[in-house]
Motif scaffolding. Structure first.
Motif, PDB file in Angstrom:
ATOM      1  N   LEU A 182       0.819  -1.210   0.000  1.00 12.23           N
ATOM      2  CA  LEU A 182       0.000   0.000   0.000  1.00 12.23           C
ATOM      3  C   LEU A 182       0.855   1.263   0.000  1.00 12.23           C
ATOM      4  O   LEU A 182       0.524   2.246  -0.668  1.00 12.23           O
ATOM      5  CB  LEU A 182      -0.933   0.004   1.205  1.00 12.23           C
ATOM      6  N   ALA A 183       1.956   1.253   0.732  1.00 15.52           N
ATOM      7  CA  ALA A 183       2.829   2.428   0.780  1.00 15.52           C
ATOM      8  C   ALA A 183       3.443   2.715  -0.589  1.00 15.52           C
ATOM      9  O   ALA A 183       3.469   3.870  -1.040  1.00 15.52           O
ATOM     10  CB  ALA A 183       3.930   2.213   1.820  1.00 15.52           C
ATOM     11  N   ALA A 228       2.225   1.741  -3.486  1.00 16.24           N
ATOM     12  CA  ALA A 228       1.123   2.116  -4.378  1.00 16.24           C
ATOM     13  C   ALA A 228       0.750   3.583  -4.196  1.00 16.24           C
ATOM     14  O   ALA A 228       0.529   4.298  -5.182  1.00 16.24           O
ATOM     15  CB  ALA A 228      -0.085   1.226  -4.125  1.00 16.24           C
ATOM     16  N   GLN A 229       0.691   4.053  -2.954  1.00 17.33           N
ATOM     17  CA  GLN A 229       0.368   5.456  -2.714  1.00 17.33           C
ATOM     18  C   GLN A 229       1.447   6.375  -3.281  1.00 17.33           C
ATOM     19  O   GLN A 229       1.140   7.427  -3.845  1.00 17.33           O
ATOM     20  CB  GLN A 229       0.187   5.721  -1.216  1.00 17.33           C
ATOM     21  N   ARG A 230       2.695   5.982  -3.151  1.00 20.92           N
ATOM     22  CA  ARG A 230       3.779   6.777  -3.718  1.00 20.92           C
ATOM     23  C   ARG A 230       3.651   6.838  -5.229  1.00 20.92           C
ATOM     24  O   ARG A 230       3.848   7.884  -5.838  1.00 20.92           O
ATOM     25  CB  ARG A 230       5.124   6.166  -3.326  1.00 20.92           C
ATOM     26  N   ILE A 237       0.875   6.485  -7.001  1.00 19.27           N
ATOM     27  CA  ILE A 237      -0.305   7.286  -7.336  1.00 19.27           C
ATOM     28  C   ILE A 237       0.050   8.773  -7.304  1.00 19.27           C
ATOM     29  O   ILE A 237      -0.334   9.534  -8.195  1.00 19.27           O
ATOM     30  CB  ILE A 237      -1.465   6.963  -6.382  1.00 19.27           C
ATOM     31  N   ARG A 238       0.771   9.186  -6.271  1.00 15.15           N
ATOM     32  CA  ARG A 238       1.191  10.597  -6.195  1.00 15.15           C
ATOM     33  C   ARG A 238       2.101  10.957  -7.361  1.00 15.15           C
ATOM     34  O   ARG A 238       2.015  12.057  -7.911  1.00 15.15           O
ATOM     35  CB  ARG A 238       1.894  10.864  -4.868  1.00 15.15           C
TER      36      ARG A 238
END
Length: 75
Positions: free
Chosen positions: A31-32, A34-36, A38-39
């Motif tokens: 998840l970490a 993936a969030q990076r 996405i940003r």
């Protein structure tokens, strides 16, 4: 989550709890990253390529998640 709940309710062994913790840590890692990503994709212009170290990190986290899940199920 359901396997962890069932394990805690049924008096799971330390090995099963450790496998569950490894599974959760792997999932948080995925998840970490993936969030990076996405940003990074939300920026203006052409997105930069995913660095090899981040790709390797995702693979390691997925393997941890799968290994922990197998440990919970078999434990």
């Amino acid at each position: 989550m359901l396997a962890g709940k069932a394990g805690l309710a049924g008096g799971a062994s330390a090995g099963v709890l450790a496998a569950g913790a490894v599974c959760c840590a792997g999932w948080v890692g995925v998840l970490a990253v993936a969030q990076r990503r996405i940003r990074g994709l939300a920026g203006v212009g052409e997105p930069e390529r995913l660095a090899v170290r981040w790709a390797v990190g995702v693979v390691v986290c997925v393997l941890l998640t799968v290994g922990g899940g197998v440990g919970v199920v078999l434990g």
